[in-house]
Design a protein around this motif. Structure first.
Motif, PDB file in Angstrom:
ATOM      1  N   UNK A  56      -1.401-144.131 114.263  1.00 34.14           N
ATOM      2  CA  UNK A  56      -1.925-144.650 115.495  1.00 34.14           C
ATOM      3  C   UNK A  56      -1.040-144.148 116.710  1.00 34.14           C
ATOM      4  N   UNK A  57      -1.591-143.721 117.800  1.00 38.13           N
ATOM      5  CA  UNK A  57      -0.940-143.577 118.977  1.00 38.13           C
ATOM      6  C   UNK A  57      -1.454-144.534 119.991  1.00 38.13           C
ATOM      7  N   UNK A  58      -0.382-145.185 120.564  1.00 38.94           N
ATOM      8  CA  UNK A  58      -0.528-146.076 121.558  1.00 38.94           C
ATOM      9  C   UNK A  58      -0.076-145.478 123.066  1.00 38.94           C
ATOM     10  N   UNK A  59      -0.939-145.415 124.161  1.00 33.45           N
ATOM     11  CA  UNK A  59      -0.551-145.028 125.139  1.00 33.45           C
ATOM     12  C   UNK A  59      -1.149-146.023 126.564  1.00 33.45           C
ATOM     13  N   UNK A  60      -0.766-145.501 127.771  1.00 31.26           N
ATOM     14  CA  UNK A  60      -1.353-146.165 128.907  1.00 31.26           C
ATOM     15  C   UNK A  60      -0.954-147.808 128.594  1.00 31.26           C
ATOM     16  N   UNK A  61       0.469-147.742 128.322  1.00 25.55           N
ATOM     17  CA  UNK A  61       0.837-149.364 128.239  1.00 25.55           C
ATOM     18  C   UNK A  61       1.117-149.861 129.119  1.00 25.55           C
ATOM     19  N   UNK A  62       0.904-151.160 129.148  1.00 25.58           N
ATOM     20  CA  UNK A  62       0.943-152.314 130.223  1.00 25.58           C
ATOM     21  C   UNK A  62       1.467-153.605 129.698  1.00 25.58           C
ATOM     22  N   UNK A  63       2.481-154.394 130.076  1.00 25.83           N
ATOM     23  CA  UNK A  63       2.550-155.802 129.613  1.00 25.83           C
ATOM     24  C   UNK A  63       3.078-156.621 130.720  1.00 25.83           C
ATOM     25  N   UNK A  64       3.028-157.913 130.160  1.00 25.02           N
ATOM     26  CA  UNK A  64       3.302-159.030 130.793  1.00 25.02           C
ATOM     27  C   UNK A  64       4.011-160.202 130.027  1.00 25.02           C
ATOM     28  N   UNK A  65       5.044-160.729 130.520  1.00 25.40           N
ATOM     29  CA  UNK A  65       5.730-161.438 129.501  1.00 25.40           C
ATOM     30  C   UNK A  65       6.616-162.756 130.196  1.00 25.40           C
ATOM     31  N   UNK A  66       6.608-163.765 129.166  1.00 28.81           N
ATOM     32  CA  UNK A  66       7.493-164.797 129.654  1.00 28.81           C
ATOM     33  C   UNK A  66       8.465-165.037 128.593  1.00 28.81           C
ATOM     34  N   UNK A  78      -6.487-143.757 116.832  1.00 32.91           N
ATOM     35  CA  UNK A  78      -6.040-144.080 115.554  1.00 32.91           C
ATOM     36  C   UNK A  78      -6.836-143.359 114.368  1.00 32.91           C
ATOM     37  N   UNK A  79      -6.443-143.261 113.018  1.00 28.89           N
ATOM     38  CA  UNK A  79      -7.253-142.449 112.208  1.00 28.89           C
ATOM     39  C   UNK A  79      -7.047-143.263 110.952  1.00 28.89           C
ATOM     40  N   UNK A  80      -8.087-143.063 110.231  1.00 30.92           N
ATOM     41  CA  UNK A  80      -8.164-143.553 108.910  1.00 30.92           C
ATOM     42  C   UNK A  80      -8.441-142.314 107.853  1.00 30.92           C
ATOM     43  N   UNK A  81      -8.092-142.372 106.727  1.00 29.71           N
ATOM     44  CA  UNK A  81      -8.447-141.086 105.874  1.00 29.71           C
ATOM     45  C   UNK A  81      -9.871-140.912 105.832  1.00 29.71           C
ATOM     46  N   UNK A  82     -10.369-139.792 106.199  1.00 28.28           N
ATOM     47  CA  UNK A  82     -12.037-139.390 105.839  1.00 28.28           C
ATOM     48  C   UNK A  82     -12.658-140.039 107.147  1.00 28.28           C
ATOM     49  N   UNK A  83     -12.337-140.651 108.087  1.00 29.80           N
ATOM     50  CA  UNK A  83     -12.980-141.010 109.119  1.00 29.80           C
ATOM     51  C   UNK A  83     -12.654-140.208 110.335  1.00 29.80           C
ATOM     52  N   UNK A  84     -13.574-140.455 111.255  1.00 29.88           N
ATOM     53  CA  UNK A  84     -13.240-139.955 112.612  1.00 29.88           C
ATOM     54  C   UNK A  84     -12.115-140.690 113.472  1.00 29.88           C
ATOM     55  N   UNK A  85     -11.720-140.210 114.204  1.00 27.37           N
ATOM     56  CA  UNK A  85     -10.795-140.687 115.270  1.00 27.37           C
ATOM     57  C   UNK A  85     -11.393-141.664 115.936  1.00 27.37           C
ATOM     58  N   UNK A  86     -10.592-143.117 116.110  1.00 23.66           N
ATOM     59  CA  UNK A  86     -10.953-144.143 116.772  1.00 23.66           C
ATOM     60  C   UNK A  86     -10.347-144.230 117.785  1.00 23.66           C
ATOM     61  N   UNK A 104      -1.612-164.276 118.460  1.00 25.39           N
ATOM     62  CA  UNK A 104      -2.312-165.218 118.879  1.00 25.39           C
ATOM     63  C   UNK A 104      -3.797-164.741 119.119  1.00 25.39           C
ATOM     64  N   UNK A 105      -3.859-163.566 119.712  1.00 25.68           N
ATOM     65  CA  UNK A 105      -5.027-163.073 120.177  1.00 25.68           C
ATOM     66  C   UNK A 105      -4.933-161.275 120.012  1.00 25.68           C
ATOM     67  N   UNK A 106      -5.928-160.790 119.677  1.00 26.72           N
ATOM     68  CA  UNK A 106      -6.034-159.442 119.736  1.00 26.72           C
ATOM     69  C   UNK A 106      -7.600-158.992 120.158  1.00 26.72           C
ATOM     70  N   UNK A 107      -7.747-157.976 120.832  1.00 28.77           N
ATOM     71  CA  UNK A 107      -8.982-157.641 121.282  1.00 28.77           C
ATOM     72  C   UNK A 107      -9.269-156.008 121.284  1.00 28.77           C
ATOM     73  N   UNK A 108     -10.358-155.354 120.800  1.00 32.73           N
ATOM     74  CA  UNK A 108     -10.549-154.046 121.058  1.00 32.73           C
ATOM     75  C   UNK A 108     -11.730-153.706 121.526  1.00 32.73           C
ATOM     76  N   UNK A 109     -11.719-152.754 122.331  1.00 32.95           N
ATOM     77  CA  UNK A 109     -13.136-152.340 122.994  1.00 32.95           C
ATOM     78  C   UNK A 109     -13.031-150.859 122.690  1.00 32.95           C
ATOM     79  N   UNK A 110     -13.956-150.518 122.024  1.00 30.69           N
ATOM     80  CA  UNK A 110     -14.016-148.936 121.592  1.00 30.69           C
ATOM     81  C   UNK A 110     -14.622-147.934 122.949  1.00 30.69           C
ATOM     82  N   UNK A 111     -13.849-147.107 123.089  1.00 28.60           N
ATOM     83  CA  UNK A 111     -13.930-146.234 124.184  1.00 28.60           C
ATOM     84  C   UNK A 111     -14.696-144.684 123.617  1.00 28.60           C
TER      85      UNK A 111
END
Length: 111
Positions: A56-66, A78-86, A104-111
């Motif tokens: 997995x490559x993580x780019x265009x990072x942004x964060x907010x924190x307390x 990201x890549x899995x064996x034998x699959x196209x790039x996600x 506590x939360x995770x969301x993915x919007x395919x692009x």
């Protein structure tokens, strides 16, 4: 703190299902297209039923924190064996519980 959680985020993508499940808060919710809204129980079931990511490559990072909460937003490739790039835009909310960081939360919007 955010640097530590960026490492945790990457590890979550690449970890085995049992290790990944340990990072989830009891009240965790995740949103995936087309699967929809998943509770922690459904997420853990899906982790065991599908192959984990090999890279997995993580780019265009942004964060907010307390002191107790951190929201990460990013673009994942990201890549899995034998699959196209996600590719997806993602957010993950990490919460500190008893000194440990949990998802506590995770969301993915395919692009």
């Amino acid at each position: 703190m955010a640097d530590e959680l960026w490492r945790e985020e990457r590890d979550f993508w690449l970890a085995g299902s049992a290790e990944a499940a340990r990072k989830l808060d009891d009240g965790c919710l995740m949103v995936f297209a087309p699967a929809g809204i998943l509770t922690r129980r459904k997420v853990v079931e899906s982790l065991g039923a599908s192959p984990r990511w090999q890279e997995v490559t993580i780019s265009d990072r942004a964060s907010i924190e307390t002191d107790e909460l951190c929201v990460l937003a990013y673009r994942a490739t990201a890549r899995r064996a034998g699959a196209e790039t996600y590719r997806a835009l993602c957010t993950t909310t990490w919460i500190r519980r008893d000194g440990d960081w949990r998802i506590v939360q995770h969301q993915q919007t395919p692009v």
